[in-house]
Design an enzyme around this catalytic site. Structure first.
Site, PDB file in Angstrom:
ATOM      1  N   SER A 158     107.983  16.594  34.169  1.00 36.50           N
ATOM      2  CA  SER A 158     106.708  16.482  34.154  1.00 36.50           C
ATOM      3  C   SER A 158     105.983  15.300  32.984  1.00 36.50           C
ATOM      4  O   SER A 158     105.441  14.601  33.901  1.00 36.50           O
ATOM      5  CB  SER A 158     105.462  17.525  33.895  1.00 36.50           C
ATOM      6  N   LYS A 215     101.933  23.529  25.114  1.00 33.37           N
ATOM      7  CA  LYS A 215     100.817  24.835  25.398  1.00 33.37           C
ATOM      8  C   LYS A 215     101.270  25.593  24.376  1.00 33.37           C
ATOM      9  O   LYS A 215     100.417  26.754  24.166  1.00 33.37           O
ATOM     10  CB  LYS A 215     102.150  25.544  26.648  1.00 33.37           C
TER      11      LYS A 215
END
Lengths: 321, 104
Positions: free
Chosen positions: A263, A49
């Site tokens: 994830s 991110k």
């Protein structure tokens, strides 16, 4: 290159490492099928991110949406909040994160450490309460700026301009790219770039399938598909359940020494599926996939130890990706 | 020909509360017709009046999204597992709050 003017300049340029032990074995004389992991946990705040956070802030500065000293409002306790807090600190913005009060203690500590202010919404009210709190805050502070990663083109552009070119440079023989589907920014940006440059490349999404509690609250008519999503960029889309994600996350660290969040386990699960299909078909494959973040922030879930049933139970009701 | 279908909580009012039901059909479309015959009204929640798959419904055959397998014409075989889920974005809570602020 290993020297940078500032931490922001050190964003991206992450290593791509081979996984010789997790790559499937091919019959003698058959073409090689190899798995490659792009270690996005090596970014400044430890997740993929950082790329979109940096691009979204820069874009907002250039377009005049953000001015020095402005306040950024981000309703998340996740990696985007942490990345934005770091970028905001270094670029001179104040950041306020809105989150339910039942998020893990390490999330709150991390965000505060990076300088974010936190406004909690009562846990008892669930997502409806968080939405109501966020609305109220926005009404009280109309001058606060939000970057909205789900619909911000600079999110996908970060990957079109950095993640994609890095992959092509490090692995010109790439045949498959596999990443997680959340805001869809990674897959849209990287996928578009690679489709333009590599004939026949397959872009594959791994989508988390949470425990029932998460979907129990969802009404079909109130569903949501991020504005950035364009299905024509993808070739396939896998739904990966909690159990498979945990199993693969454990294999990553046990077999290849890569300590990742859940994830990434879900992404590996989809990458292995396409790798094994290539072996069956006798086709060469270089499958690159994303390690989105490290496992540190998820240790308190307890899902790294014990049986898979225990882990599944520990993650029930949690948005683990 | 038996196909196992996992039903999300929100649609279990049609299946008498059952989490998993069985259906039959050589394509997804045929399977949904079969399910609708057994559980009246089920089809209307998945298919739009125009005959397409509802935008906020995701259906997976053996964990793979049917929209990339031919959508309603996706081929099914005996023993396949079908999962129906509402579309939820990653970090859905953050999205919901952000969308509320932006008035979307």
């Amino acid at each position: 290159m290993a020297r940078y003017e500032s931490l922001l300049d050190a964003c991206g340029g992450t290593p791509l490492v081979g996984l010789p032990r997790l790559s499937p074995t091919v019959p003698e004389g058959a073409p090689a099928v190899r798995l490659w992991a792009k270690l996005e946990d090596r970014n400044p705040t430890g997740s993929i991110k950082d790329r979109p956070a940096l691009f979204m802030v820069r874009e907002a500065e250039e377009s005049g949406h953000l001015h020095p000293g402005d306040t950024i409002l981000e309703p998340t306790s996740g990696n985007t909040g942490i990345a934005l807090a770091m970028v905001a600190k270094l670029r001179g913005y104040r950041i306020v994160c809105v989150m339910p009060e039942n998020v893990s203690a390490e999330r709150v500590q991390l965000l505060r450490m990076y300088g974010a202010e936190i406004i909690f919404s009562p846990a008892a009210g669930g997502s409806n309460q968080a939405v109501a709190t966020a609305k109220q805050i926005a009404a009280e502070h109309p001058d606060w700026k939000m970057l909205f990663q789900y619909g911000n083109p600079a999110n996908a552009r970060a990957h079109y301009e950095t993640t994609g070119p890095e992959l092509l440079h490090d692995l010109p023989t790439i045949t498959h790219f596999v990443a997680g589907l959340g805001t869809t920014g990674t897959l849209m940006g990287t996928g578009r770039f690679l489709k333009e440059k590599v004939d026949g490349i397959q872009i594959i999404a791994a989508e988390p399938r949470y425990g029932e509690l998460v979907y129990g609250l969802r009404n079909i008519d109130e569903g949501y598909v991020p504005e950035l999503y364009d299905a024509t960029v993808l070739d396939r889309r896998f739904s990966v359940g909690t159990r498979d994600a945990v199993l693969r996350t454990r294999q990553l660290v046990e077999v290849e020494g890569i300590f990742a969040g859940f994830s990434s386990g879900a992404i590996l699960h989809a990458a292995l599926a396409v790798a094994h299909e290539a072996v069956k078909a006798g086709r060469r494959a270089d499958v690159a996939f994303v390690i989105a973040d490290g496992g540190w922030k998820y240790l308190s879930t307890g899902a790294y130890g014990g049986t898979l049933n225990d882990a599944e139970e520990a993650l029930e009701g949690q948005l683990w990706a | 020909m038996a196909i196992e279908v996992r039903v999300p909580t929100i649609l279990r009012s049609y299946t008498g509360g059952a989490k998993i039901v069985e259906g039959a059909g050589e394509t997804l479309s045929a399977l949904i017709d079969d399910l609708d015959a057994k559980h009246n009204g089920f089809k209307g929640r998945l298919i739009t009046p125009e005959g397409g798959l509802h935008k906020f419904v995701n259906i997976y055959v053996n964990d793979e999204d049917v929209r990339f397998l031919g959508a309603l014409e996706a081929k099914l075989s005996d023993g396949d597992s079908v999962t129906i889920l509402p579309a939820v974005a990653g970090g859905a809570l953050g999205f919901a709050a952000a969308a509320a602020i932006l008035g979307r």
